[in-house]
Design an enzyme around this catalytic site. Structure first.
Site, PDB file in Angstrom:
ATOM      1  N   THR A  49       0.826  -1.206   0.000  1.00  0.00           N
ATOM      2  CA  THR A  49       0.000   0.000   0.000  1.00  0.00           C
ATOM      3  C   THR A  49       0.861   1.258   0.000  1.00  0.00           C
ATOM      4  O   THR A  49       0.414   2.319  -0.437  1.00  0.00           O
ATOM      5  CB  THR A  49      -0.945  -0.017   1.214  1.00  0.00           C
ATOM      6  OG1 THR A  49      -1.735  -1.208   1.153  1.00  0.00           O
ATOM      7  CG2 THR A  49      -1.858   1.187   1.244  1.00  0.00           C
ATOM      8  N   TYR A 111       6.417 -13.193  -8.335  1.00  0.00           N
ATOM      9  CA  TYR A 111       6.905 -13.283  -9.717  1.00  0.00           C
ATOM     10  C   TYR A 111       7.577 -14.622 -10.016  1.00  0.00           C
ATOM     11  O   TYR A 111       7.300 -15.249 -11.023  1.00  0.00           O
ATOM     12  CB  TYR A 111       7.870 -12.124 -10.036  1.00  0.00           C
ATOM     13  CG  TYR A 111       8.211 -12.039 -11.504  1.00  0.00           C
ATOM     14  CD1 TYR A 111       7.297 -11.509 -12.409  1.00  0.00           C
ATOM     15  CD2 TYR A 111       9.430 -12.492 -11.998  1.00  0.00           C
ATOM     16  CE1 TYR A 111       7.592 -11.447 -13.767  1.00  0.00           C
ATOM     17  CE2 TYR A 111       9.731 -12.435 -13.350  1.00  0.00           C
ATOM     18  CZ  TYR A 111       8.806 -11.907 -14.233  1.00  0.00           C
ATOM     19  OH  TYR A 111       9.098 -11.848 -15.571  1.00  0.00           O
ATOM     20  N   LYS A 166      -0.127 -12.878   8.025  1.00  0.00           N
ATOM     21  CA  LYS A 166      -1.137 -12.007   7.433  1.00  0.00           C
ATOM     22  C   LYS A 166      -1.720 -12.758   6.243  1.00  0.00           C
ATOM     23  O   LYS A 166      -1.030 -13.012   5.261  1.00  0.00           O
ATOM     24  CB  LYS A 166      -0.528 -10.666   6.992  1.00  0.00           C
ATOM     25  CG  LYS A 166      -1.552  -9.738   6.319  1.00  0.00           C
ATOM     26  CD  LYS A 166      -0.905  -8.474   5.780  1.00  0.00           C
ATOM     27  CE  LYS A 166      -1.927  -7.625   5.046  1.00  0.00           C
ATOM     28  NZ  LYS A 166      -1.316  -6.413   4.430  1.00  0.00           N
ATOM     29  N   ILE A 208      -4.447  -6.356   9.405  1.00  0.00           N
ATOM     30  CA  ILE A 208      -3.558  -5.312   8.881  1.00  0.00           C
ATOM     31  C   ILE A 208      -4.325  -4.687   7.725  1.00  0.00           C
ATOM     32  O   ILE A 208      -4.504  -5.301   6.677  1.00  0.00           O
ATOM     33  CB  ILE A 208      -2.193  -5.858   8.456  1.00  0.00           C
ATOM     34  CG1 ILE A 208      -1.418  -6.340   9.691  1.00  0.00           C
ATOM     35  CG2 ILE A 208      -1.389  -4.760   7.732  1.00  0.00           C
ATOM     36  CD1 ILE A 208      -0.060  -6.947   9.385  1.00  0.00           C
TER      37      ILE A 208
END
Length: 293
Positions: A49, A111, A166, A208
Site C-alpha cells: 500500500t 513473480y 497475514k 492489517i
C-alpha cells in the site's frame, strides 16, 4: 507481550507524495497522527500500500527512520521487508534500521512462483537472518502463488522467529484451517478489509488494514468489539463501511485509499507510475459516498 501488541488493528500506511513526486513528509506526519488518534494498535510501513516497489533504497531507509520518529513509541511499528530474491531480503534485513521495530512483515516471494517447498525454505532463511520476529504474508493475487494452509502451519511449527501470518488469500476455508491447527501463540491476521469481520468471528487475531488509513476510528472499533465477542456492534460498523470498501478497491490499491485520504485532506492524490489516480467516475462515487458517511 509482542503477540498481544499485534492483536487488533494494524494499518498499512500509504506513502504520500508531493505534486513534484517527492515523498510528502508533512502528509505522512498527518497520516500517522490521524491513524494513531483513531485508535489503531500498530502501524506498518513499507507495505505494498506504500507503493514500495517505486521507492529507492535510500527512501525506504528514510521512511523507516521517519516513521519511528513520528510514531514516537505511541504504538508499535512493523516494517515491511520482502522480495522475490531470498538473498536480497536477507541483505536488506542486515542493513535496515530495525532496532525500534516490533516485527518484520515479509511477503511470500512474488513473480518467481516458487513451489511450496521453495516458500518454506525462503522463510526459513530469512527468519534465521532477521533480528526481529517475522510475520508471514500470503497475498496470491499479487504474488502469483498461494501459500497453502499446510505450508503456513509447517512454517509456524518448524521455523523459529516466525510469530504470525497475514492472510490475504480470500479463501475462507484455508483461513479456518490455519486458525484451527495453528500452534499456541501464533497469530493469524486478516489482510482483507471486506471480510475481516467474519474472519474475526472465525478466530483471527486482528487485521492489517488498508481502509484504516481513512476509517481509523470506525475500523479500529469494529476490530476491538469483534475481538471482545460483540458481533452485533461489529456488524453495524462493518456494514457502515462496506460500500466504502467496495469503492476503495474497485480499481486499484493504493489509488482508492489515496482518493479517500485526498477528500479527507490528509494526503495529496498523487502517485508514482505505474500507479495512477482512480477514474473520474469512481472519484465522483467516492466523493458522494463520503458526503453521506
Amino acid at each position: 507481550m509482542l503477540q498481544q501488541q499485534l492483536r487488533g488493528t494494524g494499518v498499512a500506511l500509504v506513502t504520500p507524495f508531493t505534486t513534484q513526486g517527492a515523498i510528502d513528509w508533512k502528509g505522512l506526519e498527518r497520516l500517522i497522527d490521524h491513524v494513531i488518534g483513531g485508535g489503531v494498535n500498530y502501524v506498518v510501513t513499507l507495505g505494498t500500500t506504500g507503493e514500495t516497489p517505486t521507492l529507492s533504497s535510500d527512501e525506504k531507509l528514510d521512511l523507516i527512520k521517519f516513521t519511528f520518529e513520528k510514531v514516537a513509541k505511541r504504538v508499535p511499528v512493523v516494517v515491511g521487508v520482502g522480495d522475490y530474491s531470498t538473498q536480497d531480503v536477507v541483505s536488506r534485513l542486515e542493513k535496515c534500521p530495525l532496532d525500534e521495530a516490533a516485527a518484520v512483515l515479509s511477503v511470500a516471494p512474488y513473480y518467481s512462483k516458487p513451489t511450496q517447498e521453495g516458500i518454506f525454505q525462503h522463510y526459513k532463511a530469512i527468519a534465521a537472518a532477521s533480528p526481529k520476529p517475522i510475520i508471514l504474508y500470503n497475498v496470491p493475487a499479487r504474488t502469483g502463488r498461494n501459500m497453502t494452509a499446510a505450508t503456513t502451519l509447517r512454517i509456524a511449527r518448524e521455523v523459529e522467529n516466525v510469530i504470525a501470518m497475514k492472510e490475504a488469500s480470500g479463501d475462507m476455508l484455508q483461513c479456518m484451517e490455519i486458525i484451527r491447527d495453528k500452534p499456541e501463540g501464533f497469530l493469524v491476521i486478516s489482510g482483507d478489509d471486506g471480510v475481516a469481520m467474519p474472519q474475526l468471528a472465525c478466530g483471527m487475531d486482528g487485521v492489517i488494514s488498508v481502509a484504516a488509513n481513512y476509517f481509523a476510528k470506525d475500523f479500529s472499533e469494529m476490530v476491538k468489539v469483534a475481538l471482545q465477542g460483540d458481533f452485533e456492534a461489529a456488524r453495524k460498523l462493518h456494514y457502515k463501511m462496506l460500500k466504502g470498501f467496495d469503492l476503495m478497491f474497485a480499481e486499484n490499491n493504493p489509488a482508492g485509499i489515496k482518493a479517500f485520504l485526498h477528500y479527507g485532506k490528509i494526503v495529496e492524490n498523487t502517485f508514482r507510475l505505474p500507479i495512477v489516480p482512480v477514474s473520474g467516475e469512481l472519484h465522483e462515487k467516492i466523493n458522494a459516498y463520503l458526503k453521506g458517511y
